[in-house]
Structures are given as structure tokens and as C-alpha cells.
Design a protein around this motif. Structure first.
Motif, PDB file in Angstrom:
ATOM      1  N   GLY A  38     -45.526   7.134 -18.675  1.00 41.45           N
ATOM      2  CA  GLY A  38     -44.739   6.063 -19.290  1.00 41.45           C
ATOM      3  C   GLY A  38     -44.039   6.522 -20.561  1.00 41.45           C
ATOM      4  N   ALA A  39     -44.758   7.255 -21.401  1.00 43.49           N
ATOM      5  CA  ALA A  39     -44.177   7.750 -22.647  1.00 43.49           C
ATOM      6  C   ALA A  39     -43.097   8.794 -22.367  1.00 43.49           C
ATOM      7  N   ALA A  40     -43.336   9.641 -21.371  1.00 43.60           N
ATOM      8  CA  ALA A  40     -42.346  10.652 -21.010  1.00 43.60           C
ATOM      9  C   ALA A  40     -41.084   9.994 -20.465  1.00 43.60           C
ATOM     10  N   ALA A  41     -41.245   8.969 -19.645  1.00 38.67           N
ATOM     11  CA  ALA A  41     -40.095   8.261 -19.083  1.00 38.67           C
ATOM     12  C   ALA A  41     -39.284   7.588 -20.187  1.00 38.67           C
ATOM     13  N   ARG A  42     -39.960   6.948 -21.139  1.00 39.22           N
ATOM     14  CA  ARG A  42     -39.254   6.308 -22.261  1.00 39.22           C
ATOM     15  C   ARG A  42     -38.483   7.326 -23.071  1.00 39.22           C
ATOM     16  N   LEU A  43     -39.108   8.473 -23.330  1.00 36.60           N
ATOM     17  CA  LEU A  43     -38.459   9.519 -24.113  1.00 36.60           C
ATOM     18  C   LEU A  43     -37.216  10.055 -23.403  1.00 36.60           C
ATOM     19  N   LEU A  44     -37.292  10.161 -22.084  1.00 32.01           N
ATOM     20  CA  LEU A  44     -36.165  10.652 -21.297  1.00 32.01           C
ATOM     21  C   LEU A  44     -35.130   9.570 -20.999  1.00 32.01           C
ATOM     22  N   LYS A  56     -40.990  14.600  -7.184  1.00 31.10           N
ATOM     23  CA  LYS A  56     -41.185  14.706  -5.733  1.00 31.10           C
ATOM     24  C   LYS A  56     -40.079  15.528  -5.082  1.00 31.10           C
ATOM     25  N   ASN A  57     -38.843  15.377  -5.555  1.00 26.29           N
ATOM     26  CA  ASN A  57     -37.702  16.090  -4.988  1.00 26.29           C
ATOM     27  C   ASN A  57     -37.502  17.477  -5.593  1.00 26.29           C
ATOM     28  N   GLY A  58     -38.380  17.871  -6.505  1.00 23.07           N
ATOM     29  CA  GLY A  58     -38.303  19.196  -7.112  1.00 23.07           C
ATOM     30  C   GLY A  58     -37.193  19.355  -8.140  1.00 23.07           C
ATOM     31  N   ARG A  59     -36.644  18.261  -8.611  1.00 25.80           N
ATOM     32  CA  ARG A  59     -35.527  18.320  -9.548  1.00 25.80           C
ATOM     33  C   ARG A  59     -35.975  18.403 -11.000  1.00 25.80           C
ATOM     34  N   LEU A  60     -37.201  18.013 -11.287  1.00 18.19           N
ATOM     35  CA  LEU A  60     -37.679  18.001 -12.668  1.00 18.19           C
ATOM     36  C   LEU A  60     -37.751  19.404 -13.250  1.00 18.19           C
ATOM     37  N   GLY A  61     -38.154  20.360 -12.441  1.00 15.49           N
ATOM     38  CA  GLY A  61     -38.242  21.750 -12.881  1.00 15.49           C
ATOM     39  C   GLY A  61     -36.898  22.339 -13.261  1.00 15.49           C
ATOM     40  N   GLU A  62     -35.831  21.823 -12.659  1.00 18.69           N
ATOM     41  CA  GLU A  62     -34.489  22.302 -12.991  1.00 18.69           C
ATOM     42  C   GLU A  62     -34.140  22.027 -14.452  1.00 18.69           C
ATOM     43  N   TYR A  63     -34.769  21.025 -15.020  1.00 13.93           N
ATOM     44  CA  TYR A  63     -34.524  20.667 -16.416  1.00 13.93           C
ATOM     45  C   TYR A  63     -35.499  21.357 -17.370  1.00 13.93           C
ATOM     46  N   GLY A  64     -36.403  22.147 -16.818  1.00 14.00           N
ATOM     47  CA  GLY A  64     -37.368  22.862 -17.650  1.00 14.00           C
ATOM     48  C   GLY A  64     -38.576  22.037 -18.031  1.00 14.00           C
ATOM     49  N   VAL A  65     -38.812  20.957 -17.309  1.00 13.76           N
ATOM     50  CA  VAL A  65     -39.961  20.090 -17.579  1.00 13.76           C
ATOM     51  C   VAL A  65     -40.953  20.258 -16.438  1.00 13.76           C
ATOM     52  N   ILE A  82     -39.951  18.301 -22.971  1.00 14.53           N
ATOM     53  CA  ILE A  82     -39.027  17.176 -22.844  1.00 14.53           C
ATOM     54  C   ILE A  82     -37.993  17.211 -23.960  1.00 14.53           C
ATOM     55  N   LEU A  83     -38.447  17.473 -25.180  1.00 18.38           N
ATOM     56  CA  LEU A  83     -37.514  17.525 -26.309  1.00 18.38           C
ATOM     57  C   LEU A  83     -36.516  18.664 -26.150  1.00 18.38           C
ATOM     58  N   GLU A  84     -36.973  19.817 -25.644  1.00 19.05           N
ATOM     59  CA  GLU A  84     -36.068  20.949 -25.400  1.00 19.05           C
ATOM     60  C   GLU A  84     -35.041  20.595 -24.328  1.00 19.05           C
ATOM     61  N   ALA A  85     -35.465  19.897 -23.284  1.00 18.85           N
ATOM     62  CA  ALA A  85     -34.536  19.491 -22.222  1.00 18.85           C
ATOM     63  C   ALA A  85     -33.498  18.513 -22.767  1.00 18.85           C
ATOM     64  N   LEU A  86     -33.928  17.602 -23.624  1.00 22.00           N
ATOM     65  CA  LEU A  86     -32.989  16.652 -24.223  1.00 22.00           C
ATOM     66  C   LEU A  86     -32.000  17.369 -25.137  1.00 22.00           C
ATOM     67  N   GLU A  87     -32.471  18.368 -25.882  1.00 20.84           N
ATOM     68  CA  GLU A  87     -31.570  19.136 -26.751  1.00 20.84           C
ATOM     69  C   GLU A  87     -30.536  19.889 -25.922  1.00 20.84           C
ATOM     70  N   ARG A  88     -30.978  20.506 -24.837  1.00 28.72           N
ATOM     71  CA  ARG A  88     -30.057  21.242 -23.968  1.00 28.72           C
ATOM     72  C   ARG A  88     -29.005  20.315 -23.367  1.00 28.72           C
ATOM     73  N   SER A  89     -29.418  19.131 -22.951  1.00 27.62           N
ATOM     74  CA  SER A  89     -28.465  18.202 -22.342  1.00 27.62           C
ATOM     75  C   SER A  89     -27.499  17.653 -23.387  1.00 27.62           C
ATOM     76  N   ALA A  90     -27.917  17.545 -24.633  1.00 28.83           N
ATOM     77  CA  ALA A  90     -27.035  17.049 -25.700  1.00 28.83           C
ATOM     78  C   ALA A  90     -25.989  18.102 -26.070  1.00 28.83           C
ATOM     79  N   GLN A  91     -26.293  19.378 -25.867  1.00 32.09           N
ATOM     80  CA  GLN A  91     -25.373  20.447 -26.215  1.00 32.09           C
ATOM     81  C   GLN A  91     -24.266  20.609 -25.190  1.00 32.09           C
TER      82      GLN A  91
END
Length: 92
Positions: A38-44, A56-65, A82-91
Motif C-alpha cells: 500500500g505504501a509503495a503504491a501510494r509513493l508510485l 505479474k506481467n514482469g514489468r516492475l523489474g523494467e523500472y528497477g524495482v 522506488i525513489l530511484e525509479a521516480l527520479e529516473r522517470s522525472a529526468q
């Protein structure tokens, strides 16, 4: 500084005289912080079901999580990943 919780639920600082000689944690030696789904989902900014579907679809690993499981099969996520993935997506 160390804090203790009183019976009323309030936090109060532990006197320095009681903590003398106790090694205080530093940023380098701290254990990683794991989040529940729940906390991870809110953060993302996604729903819990979306986070489960990405895994389930194997897509989470593509984001480094990565998903970590407890011995009782509960999902946990590293906050730092999660924070690193958010930083990468913001860049981008």
C-alpha cells in the motif's frame, strides 16, 4: 538522538547520559527501508492492483524495482529503489 515512547504514546528523548557509549546508526550502516504494498503504491501514484499487475506481467523489474517476499509471502519493496525509479522517470 534516541527517542522512547511513553505509555501515552508520546515520544520523548532519551537523556544523553543513558546513551553514552552506545553506537548511533549512521546513514551508511542503516538497514534498508522496506515498504508494504500500500505504501509503495501510494509513493508510485498507482493502485495496489496496478502494482500487483506490473509484477505479474514482469514489468516492475523494467523500472528497477524488485519485489521482496517475507517468509509469510507478503510483498515488500525497497523504498530506495522506488525513489530511484521516480527520479529516473522525472529526468526523462
Amino acid at each position: 538522538m534516541l527517542y522512547t515512547t511513553t505509555r501515552t504514546g508520546m515520544e520523548s528523548p532519551v537523556p544523553a547520559s543513558l546513551t553514552k557509549g552506545i553506537p548511533m546508526p549512521t546513514n551508511e550502516s542503516q538497514e534498508p527501508v522496506f515498504l508494504r504494498i500500500g505504501a509503495a503504491a501510494r509513493l508510485l501514484g498507482v493502485s495496489i492492483s496496478t502494482l500487483r499487475r506490473l509484477e505479474k506481467n514482469g514489468r516492475l523489474g523494467e523500472y528497477g524495482v524488485r519485489v521482496y517476499y517475507t517468509p509469510t509471502r507478503r510483498r515488500r519493496y525497497k523504498k530506495s529503489e522506488i525513489l530511484e525509479a521516480l527520479e529516473r522517470s522525472a529526468q526523462t
